[in-house]
Design a protein around this motif. Structure first.
Motif, PDB file in Angstrom:
ATOM      1  N   MET A 109       0.821  -1.186   0.000  1.00 42.48           N
ATOM      2  CA  MET A 109       0.000   0.000   0.000  1.00 42.48           C
ATOM      3  C   MET A 109       0.872   1.260   0.000  1.00 42.48           C
ATOM      4  O   MET A 109       0.533   2.231  -0.659  1.00 42.48           O
ATOM      5  CB  MET A 109      -0.935  -0.035   1.203  1.00 42.48           C
ATOM      6  N   GLU A 110       1.964   1.226   0.766  1.00 38.29           N
ATOM      7  CA  GLU A 110       2.867   2.376   0.784  1.00 38.29           C
ATOM      8  C   GLU A 110       3.391   2.688  -0.615  1.00 38.29           C
ATOM      9  O   GLU A 110       3.480   3.852  -1.004  1.00 38.29           O
ATOM     10  CB  GLU A 110       4.053   2.142   1.729  1.00 38.29           C
ATOM     11  N   ASP A 111       3.721   1.644  -1.379  1.00 40.39           N
ATOM     12  CA  ASP A 111       4.235   1.847  -2.739  1.00 40.39           C
ATOM     13  C   ASP A 111       3.199   2.549  -3.614  1.00 40.39           C
ATOM     14  O   ASP A 111       3.534   3.443  -4.389  1.00 40.39           O
ATOM     15  CB  ASP A 111       4.634   0.512  -3.372  1.00 40.39           C
ATOM     16  N   LEU A 112       1.940   2.149  -3.489  1.00 40.84           N
ATOM     17  CA  LEU A 112       0.868   2.776  -4.262  1.00 40.84           C
ATOM     18  C   LEU A 112       0.734   4.252  -3.903  1.00 40.84           C
ATOM     19  O   LEU A 112       0.656   5.113  -4.784  1.00 40.84           O
ATOM     20  CB  LEU A 112      -0.462   2.058  -4.010  1.00 40.84           C
ATOM     21  N   PHE A 113       0.731   4.552  -2.613  1.00 35.53           N
ATOM     22  CA  PHE A 113       0.604   5.945  -2.183  1.00 35.53           C
ATOM     23  C   PHE A 113       1.789   6.771  -2.678  1.00 35.53           C
ATOM     24  O   PHE A 113       1.627   7.860  -3.224  1.00 35.53           O
ATOM     25  CB  PHE A 113       0.501   6.042  -0.661  1.00 35.53           C
ATOM     26  N   GLU A 114       2.994   6.251  -2.480  1.00 35.76           N
ATOM     27  CA  GLU A 114       4.192   6.993  -2.877  1.00 35.76           C
ATOM     28  C   GLU A 114       4.285   7.162  -4.389  1.00 35.76           C
ATOM     29  O   GLU A 114       4.761   8.188  -4.870  1.00 35.76           O
ATOM     30  CB  GLU A 114       5.431   6.325  -2.298  1.00 35.76           C
ATOM     31  N   ALA A 115       3.798   6.184  -5.159  1.00 36.23           N
ATOM     32  CA  ALA A 115       3.793   6.302  -6.620  1.00 36.23           C
ATOM     33  C   ALA A 115       2.886   7.435  -7.084  1.00 36.23           C
ATOM     34  O   ALA A 115       3.031   7.942  -8.195  1.00 36.23           O
ATOM     35  CB  ALA A 115       3.351   4.985  -7.255  1.00 36.23           C
ATOM     36  N   ASN A 116       1.952   7.835  -6.220  1.00 39.49           N
ATOM     37  CA  ASN A 116       1.034   8.928  -6.539  1.00 39.49           C
ATOM     38  C   ASN A 116       1.358  10.197  -5.748  1.00 39.49           C
ATOM     39  O   ASN A 116       0.491  11.039  -5.527  1.00 39.49           O
ATOM     40  CB  ASN A 116      -0.406   8.477  -6.277  1.00 39.49           C
ATOM     41  N   SER A 117       2.613  10.304  -5.310  1.00 34.70           N
ATOM     42  CA  SER A 117       3.150  11.483  -4.614  1.00 34.70           C
ATOM     43  C   SER A 117       2.557  11.720  -3.229  1.00 34.70           C
ATOM     44  O   SER A 117       2.581  12.837  -2.725  1.00 34.70           O
ATOM     45  CB  SER A 117       2.984  12.742  -5.474  1.00 34.70           C
ATOM     46  N   TRP A 118       2.006  10.685  -2.598  1.00 35.86           N
ATOM     47  CA  TRP A 118       1.566  10.784  -1.207  1.00 35.86           C
ATOM     48  C   TRP A 118       2.672  10.165  -0.371  1.00 35.86           C
ATOM     49  O   TRP A 118       2.984   8.984  -0.521  1.00 35.86           O
ATOM     50  CB  TRP A 118       0.252  10.031  -0.998  1.00 35.86           C
ATOM     51  N   GLY A 119       3.275  10.950   0.517  1.00 33.96           N
ATOM     52  CA  GLY A 119       4.411  10.463   1.293  1.00 33.96           C
ATOM     53  C   GLY A 119       4.190  10.587   2.786  1.00 33.96           C
ATOM     54  O   GLY A 119       3.063  10.684   3.253  1.00 33.96           O
ATOM     55  N   ASP A 120       5.296  10.602   3.518  1.00 35.52           N
ATOM     56  CA  ASP A 120       5.270  10.672   4.983  1.00 35.52           C
ATOM     57  C   ASP A 120       4.343   9.589   5.536  1.00 35.52           C
ATOM     58  O   ASP A 120       3.509   9.829   6.402  1.00 35.52           O
ATOM     59  CB  ASP A 120       4.838  12.072   5.435  1.00 35.52           C
ATOM     60  N   THR A 121       4.482   8.370   4.993  1.00 34.87           N
ATOM     61  CA  THR A 121       3.580   7.274   5.357  1.00 34.87           C
ATOM     62  C   THR A 121       3.806   6.790   6.784  1.00 34.87           C
ATOM     63  O   THR A 121       4.887   6.937   7.345  1.00 34.87           O
ATOM     64  CB  THR A 121       3.731   6.078   4.396  1.00 34.87           C
ATOM     65  N   TRP A 122       2.769   6.225   7.349  1.00 38.09           N
ATOM     66  CA  TRP A 122       2.814   5.656   8.692  1.00 38.09           C
ATOM     67  C   TRP A 122       1.936   4.411   8.724  1.00 38.09           C
ATOM     68  O   TRP A 122       1.076   4.225   7.868  1.00 38.09           O
ATOM     69  CB  TRP A 122       2.357   6.679   9.738  1.00 38.09           C
ATOM     70  N   ARG A 123       2.152   3.549   9.708  1.00 39.73           N
ATOM     71  CA  ARG A 123       1.349   2.337   9.943  1.00 39.73           C
ATOM     72  C   ARG A 123       0.931   2.329  11.400  1.00 39.73           C
ATOM     73  O   ARG A 123       1.767   2.385  12.283  1.00 39.73           O
ATOM     74  CB  ARG A 123       2.169   1.071   9.669  1.00 39.73           C
ATOM     75  N   ASP A 124      -0.372   2.263  11.635  1.00 39.67           N
ATOM     76  CA  ASP A 124      -0.888   2.291  13.008  1.00 39.67           C
ATOM     77  C   ASP A 124      -2.391   2.073  12.942  1.00 39.67           C
ATOM     78  O   ASP A 124      -2.899   1.515  11.976  1.00 39.67           O
ATOM     79  CB  ASP A 124      -0.550   3.638  13.658  1.00 39.67           C
ATOM     80  N   GLY A 125      -3.107   2.577  13.939  1.00 42.74           N
ATOM     81  CA  GLY A 125      -4.560   2.557  13.937  1.00 42.74           C
ATOM     82  C   GLY A 125      -5.071   3.965  13.685  1.00 42.74           C
ATOM     83  O   GLY A 125      -4.334   4.832  13.213  1.00 42.74           O
ATOM     84  N   ILE A 126      -6.341   4.191  14.013  1.00 42.15           N
ATOM     85  CA  ILE A 126      -6.957   5.517  13.914  1.00 42.15           C
ATOM     86  C   ILE A 126      -7.373   5.898  15.328  1.00 42.15           C
ATOM     87  O   ILE A 126      -7.928   5.072  16.060  1.00 42.15           O
ATOM     88  CB  ILE A 126      -8.186   5.487  12.981  1.00 42.15           C
ATOM     89  N   TYR A 127      -7.121   7.132  15.732  1.00 36.52           N
ATOM     90  CA  TYR A 127      -7.476   7.574  17.081  1.00 36.52           C
ATOM     91  C   TYR A 127      -8.942   7.295  17.391  1.00 36.52           C
ATOM     92  O   TYR A 127      -9.797   7.390  16.511  1.00 36.52           O
ATOM     93  CB  TYR A 127      -7.225   9.069  17.258  1.00 36.52           C
ATOM     94  N   SER A 128      -9.231   7.029  18.662  1.00 35.96           N
ATOM     95  CA  SER A 128     -10.607   6.750  19.089  1.00 35.96           C
ATOM     96  C   SER A 128     -11.387   8.025  19.399  1.00 35.96           C
ATOM     97  O   SER A 128     -12.544   7.961  19.786  1.00 35.96           O
ATOM     98  CB  SER A 128     -10.598   5.839  20.322  1.00 35.96           C
ATOM     99  N   TYR A 129     -10.781   9.173  19.233  1.00 32.43           N
ATOM    100  CA  TYR A 129     -11.469  10.449  19.423  1.00 32.43           C
ATOM    101  C   TYR A 129     -11.483  11.204  18.092  1.00 32.43           C
ATOM    102  O   TYR A 129     -10.659  10.954  17.212  1.00 32.43           O
ATOM    103  CB  TYR A 129     -10.795  11.292  20.516  1.00 32.43           C
ATOM    104  N   VAL A 130     -12.429  12.110  17.944  1.00 36.03           N
ATOM    105  CA  VAL A 130     -12.527  12.891  16.708  1.00 36.03           C
ATOM    106  C   VAL A 130     -11.311  13.801  16.601  1.00 36.03           C
ATOM    107  O   VAL A 130     -10.979  14.525  17.535  1.00 36.03           O
ATOM    108  CB  VAL A 130     -13.814  13.742  16.676  1.00 36.03           C
ATOM    109  N   HIS A 131     -10.648  13.730  15.471  1.00 35.85           N
ATOM    110  CA  HIS A 131      -9.530  14.622  15.185  1.00 35.85           C
ATOM    111  C   HIS A 131      -9.551  14.934  13.697  1.00 35.85           C
ATOM    112  O   HIS A 131     -10.252  14.287  12.925  1.00 35.85           O
ATOM    113  CB  HIS A 131      -8.198  13.989  15.605  1.00 35.85           C
TER     114      HIS A 131
END
Length: 109
Positions: free
Chosen positions: A1-23
């Motif tokens: 997935m990182e390769d796909l994002f980076e191939a489309n100029s989306w960088g600064d990738t991370w792997r984790d979850g999503i916060y449980s509060y609205v942000h």
């Protein structure tokens, strides 16, 4: 997935979850790709729509879109990335900030 994002100029990738509060990120868009597992995520703030996301799903969030994870399987893994430009500038919603202040044990009643 990182390769796909980076191939489309989306960088600064991370792997984790999503916060449980609205942000939200006030100055930058964000892409979220579900690498593993399943979770329920609300997009659009406290009154937004709830979606069940599973491995292979991708969500692109315009700057300012509130989001939070309501439920995640134990193996839920998200890959996130940002387009070139300003910093991520993550912020909590105003309701979250007010509630956090109200629950602060250091505040006197």
């Amino acid at each position: 997935m990182e390769d796909l994002f980076e191939a489309n100029s989306w960088g600064d990738t991370w792997r984790d979850g999503i916060y449980s509060y609205v942000h939200y990120h006030s100055r930058i868009h964000e892409v979220l790709g579900i690498a593993r597992g399943k979770g329920r995520v609300r997009f659009g703030g406290n009154k937004g729509r709830i979606f069940t996301l599973k491995a292979g799903d991708v969500a692109i969030l315009p700057a300012g879109t509130g989001h939070q994870c309501l439920f995640a399987e134990e193996d839920f893994l998200v890959v996130g990335a940002y387009p070139p430009g300003p910093t991520t500038n993550a912020r909590r919603s105003r309701i979250g900030r007010a509630r956090r202040r109200a629950l602060d044990p250091r505040r006197s009643i």
